[in-house]
Design a protein around this motif. Structure first.
Motif, short mmCIF file in Angstrom:
data_model
loop_
_atom_site.label_atom_id
_atom_site.label_comp_id
_atom_site.label_asym_id
_atom_site.label_seq_id
_atom_site.Cartn_x
_atom_site.Cartn_y
_atom_site.Cartn_z
N THR A 161 -1.71 -0.36 5.41
CA THR A 161 -2.15 0.27 4.17
C THR A 161 -2.19 1.78 4.32
O THR A 161 -2.03 2.33 5.40
N SER A 167 -7.58 -4.70 2.22
CA SER A 167 -7.13 -3.38 2.67
C SER A 167 -8.27 -2.49 3.13
O SER A 167 -8.05 -1.57 3.93
N ARG A 183 -4.16 1.61 -1.35
CA ARG A 183 -5.55 1.22 -1.66
C ARG A 183 -5.95 1.67 -3.05
O ARG A 183 -6.59 0.94 -3.81
#
Length: 258
Positions: free
Chosen positions: A135, A123, A140
């Motif tokens: 993302t 990510s 995250r």
């Protein structure tokens, strides 16, 4: 901003994990050890699938970026990557030795952290292999929290692992182990909650994670990690019916044949 000292040299920049400004390492989302094993057995090539590409590419590129300081790179390698690599290889060795049984011993907490660490690195990586990874800061942050959580990483994060097979018999078990699907993500909308769903393949196994976690009815299915159990029941998952593989098989088969 990364400060490169010279061509080909490692940059000095904030570490993606701890934030310290340091000399950064070449970090792989998917363990480099998986690629090295495939390269040795397949003339330096892997069938590396990246969503967003027009077709799968046979490549020796393992997908890396400068992400972590030396301390964080060593921490993830020593505590999660080596363990995860060994678990998946041991599972395949057990299948080859004993045949398919479905039940495998596992540390669910450590596996959840390992899976989250791979997906978190994908990510934040700018490597081309992860262009299909959708993302946002929330995802995250959640992946990073799960990766670093030694107590309850499955509290709001679900992971399922199942073995890939080909119902038409064109792809052998060894061929499926050579196919690497880079972590991809999409948003599954339904009910009152939208979920990030993330998929990848490791050593011929399909790994699917979700944040927030899937409803408890879904998690009763085979393959889901249970924080209270030291084993997992997996089931075979047909590559012919498992997205995104049906749309990619023709190209992969052509490459395997060539």
């Amino acid at each position: 901003m990364k400060n490169f000292q010279g061509k080909g040299q490692r940059p000095t920049a904030p570490c993606k994990r701890c934030g310290a400004v340091a000399l950064l390492c070449r970090s792989h989302a998917i363990n480099d050890a998986f690629f090295k094993g495939i390269f040795r057995e397949n003339s330096g090539k892997a069938h590396h699938l990246a969503i967003g590409a027009e077709k799968p590419v046979t490549t020796s590129e393992s997908g890396w970026d400068y992400l972590l300081c030396e301390a964080c790179e060593a921490h993830l390698n020593n505590n999660l990557d080596r363990w995860g690599h060994r678990w998946f290889k041991d599972a395949q060795d057990k299948i080859a030795r004993d045949g398919w049984r479905g039940k495998f011993e596992i540390d669910p907490t450590r596996m959840a952290r390992y899976v989250a660490s791979v997906m978190w690195r994908a990510s934040v990586s700018k490597a081309g292999a992860y262009e299909g990874f959708i993302t946002n800061p929330t995802l995250r942050g959640q992946l990073k929290a799960v990766m670093d959580d030694q107590e309850s990483p499955l509290e709001d994060f679900s992971v399922a692992i199942n073995l890939l097979y080909d119902s038409e018999g064109q792809f052998s078990a060894s061929a499926l182990r050579r196919i690497i699907l880079s972590p991809i993500s999409w948003i599954k909308r339904g009910g009152q909650i939208d979920r990030f769903v993330i998929s990848m393949t490791v050593e011929g196994f399909l790994v699917v994670a979700s944040y927030p976690k899937f409803p408890w009815r879904n998690r009763l299915s085979s393959g889901f990690l249970n924080a209270q159990k030291s084993y997992i029941f997996m089931r075979p998952s047909d590559i012919r019916k498992t997205a995104p593989f049906p749309d990619l098989l023709e190209d992969v088969m052509r490459q395997l044949a060539g």
